[in-house]
Design an enzyme around this catalytic site. Sequence first.
Site, mmCIF file in Angstrom:
data_model
loop_
_atom_site.group_PDB
_atom_site.id
_atom_site.type_symbol
_atom_site.label_atom_id
_atom_site.label_comp_id
_atom_site.label_asym_id
_atom_site.label_seq_id
_atom_site.Cartn_x
_atom_site.Cartn_y
_atom_site.Cartn_z
ATOM 1 C CD GLU A 189 0.045 -1.334 3.175
ATOM 2 O OE1 GLU A 189 0.267 -1.401 4.397
ATOM 3 O OE2 GLU A 189 0.063 -2.328 2.425
ATOM 4 C CG HIS A 227 -6.321 -5.191 1.235
ATOM 5 N ND1 HIS A 227 -7.031 -5.693 2.301
ATOM 6 C CD2 HIS A 227 -5.058 -4.994 1.691
ATOM 7 C CE1 HIS A 227 -6.230 -5.816 3.347
ATOM 8 N NE2 HIS A 227 -5.021 -5.384 3.003
ATOM 9 C CD GLU A 228 -2.546 -3.622 -1.081
ATOM 10 O OE1 GLU A 228 -2.073 -2.939 -0.148
ATOM 11 O OE2 GLU A 228 -2.672 -4.861 -1.002
ATOM 12 C CG HIS A 234 -3.516 -0.685 3.605
ATOM 13 N ND1 HIS A 234 -3.371 -0.788 4.977
ATOM 14 C CD2 HIS A 234 -3.371 -1.948 3.124
ATOM 15 C CE1 HIS A 234 -3.161 -2.053 5.302
ATOM 16 N NE2 HIS A 234 -3.152 -2.780 4.196
ATOM 17 C CD GLU A 281 -2.671 -5.376 6.435
ATOM 18 O OE1 GLU A 281 -3.735 -5.343 5.779
ATOM 19 O OE2 GLU A 281 -1.588 -4.977 5.981
ATOM 20 C CG ASP A 327 9.341 -10.502 7.209
ATOM 21 O OD1 ASP A 327 8.339 -9.762 7.093
ATOM 22 O OD2 ASP A 327 10.486 -10.142 6.900
ATOM 23 C CE1 TYR A 357 -3.744 -8.318 5.075
ATOM 24 C CE2 TYR A 357 -2.517 -9.626 6.678
ATOM 25 C CZ TYR A 357 -2.538 -8.747 5.605
ATOM 26 O OH TYR A 357 -1.351 -8.311 5.053
#
Length: 610
Positions: free
Chosen positions: A280, A304-305, A308, A327, A384, A392
């Site tokens: 994003e 979705h982006e 953001h 998220e 990560d 989400y």
Amino acid sequence: MAPIDPHSFTDSTHPLTTDISLTLYFNFSTSTITSSAVLTLASPHTGDLVLDTRNLTITLVIDPITNTHIPFHLNPVADPIKGQPLTVSLTNNSKILIGFVTSVSSSALQWLNPPQTFNKKYPFVYTQCQAIHARAIFPCQDTPTSRVRYNAKLNIPHQLSAVMSARHVERRGPVSGEAGLSCDESLWCGEGRIVEEFVMEQPIPPYLFAFAVGEIGCREVGPRTRVYAEAVGSVLDAAAKEFAGTEEMIRVGERLFGEYDWERFDLLVLPPSFPYGGMENPRMVFLTPTVIKGDATGAQVVAHELAHSWTGNLITNKTNDHFWLNEGFTTYAERRIVEAVQGEEIAALNIGIGWKGLVDTVERFKDNIEFTKLLTNQEGVDPDDIYSEIPYEKGFQFLWRIERQIGRAAFDEFVKKYIAAFKFQSIDTQTFLEFLRANVPGIENDIDLKTWTEGTGIPPDAMEPVSNIYTKIVSLAHEFKQGRMPSEEEVANWHGQQWELYLENLPKSVEALQVTALDQRYRLSESKDYEVKVAFLQLAIRSRCNEYYNVVEKTLKEVGRMKYLRPLYTALVQGKEEEKIFAQRVFAETRETYHPIAQGVVESIFSKHL
């Protein structure tokens, strides 16, 4: 020393950086960037100031005002997660100039040789700074608690172009010697190079710093949107067609969440190695080419982006412990945009796919249940390594539960008020809950807020979607184990999402002959939609359908999106010895084509299961 963030060396008693000025000289022959950065602090500081770095070579630190050297120490021992702290010893300094060179093994950069690009003519490089990789490009306080403005001058070969998550100021060149450049710039520009200048005037967290350099072209798709990609007509044309409805989504977002504050919403389709569906970055969203599906459904990743732009970029989680604030809110906002543009049934399909993903992810973390919480404790944990659908989908479910309790109209007003109250700030879960209680009095009597934010697993008042199409597809999936395949009439109007939901809800393992029969009728292994193809290939691996391993290998070698790599490699290494050997061979042959973040994820899968 009191760290401000479990993933940063930044001290809470030190002033934060407000502005960064960067000069970046790209050397494609060595896959490095020779750079300088001027950091401006919120207030003058005396004493040590600690910055985050990872695999950077520091060449000098000076006061740019007095041009005097500043003592510094780069810890020679790297923390496996946070990297190396850079300590600079200040005496009433408010500005610091740091010279440095990036590493060929930078975790934030992927350098592509011409054969790895679409056009196979020029090299390409791009960034991925989320979650904690900005420190691998420049020294900084690499925490979302810190919000900075920046300007950047990128010195690149004249055949190439640059884009950034910032406003483009100008392109100067091509240059020979000092032509067209200031005195300072002429010192680091040689013949046949140009300078691209950018500025980001709004304060953003470091993980939203982004650039790409290569043979890049663009197409206009709306008054605020261009689609960028490597200068290959078919890719650009397909992307422009797929994302033609972007302006409508922006207008829906503005109606739901308030004014769009970033001026432009441009899209860059990256080479296949990009490890995420989308990123994003403000003003310049990065996308995987796998979202170009030919039927405009890839625009849901764009939704979705886009979401953001309000939830994540305007209001940011203070640390990754509170990642759900980014998220979960964005998944909720995305589905509201999709519902307005594509209808309630499509939104219900998205919720259903997300619900199945949530159930599966809770199962995945059954031995590490801490990470099924919304509010996590990530001390000593690489973000990560635990990236998942929990923030989400559980975050979405929490917000959807509040909406059901107080009604959509009231929740819409709450969300607008929330965004207006905290825009351009970084907040934590407690701040959100206090704002919720203040603006929805008594909500804690109706919803167990502590269970939702600090409890593990799926709360009892979470809910699957209710819709005719969702119920029908899930019912058909449950019938498959009894040998009933959906008829051609039943699937006549199915697109990628319907097939994805169907495949995700099939039993974990069925007879190989059933899997083969399903594919012979509907050609799922040949789907151009990777969501469908990968869901089918997971089923084939689990059912020991060895005839599909050539398709698995081809898929693992042509895409680098972690959404596909993680389940396919995991399914393989959980199988028999020959499947584990197969996975190791494919990874060994393909590793260098993956982004460094994706390489690390696959290696962690191997370390856990082999």
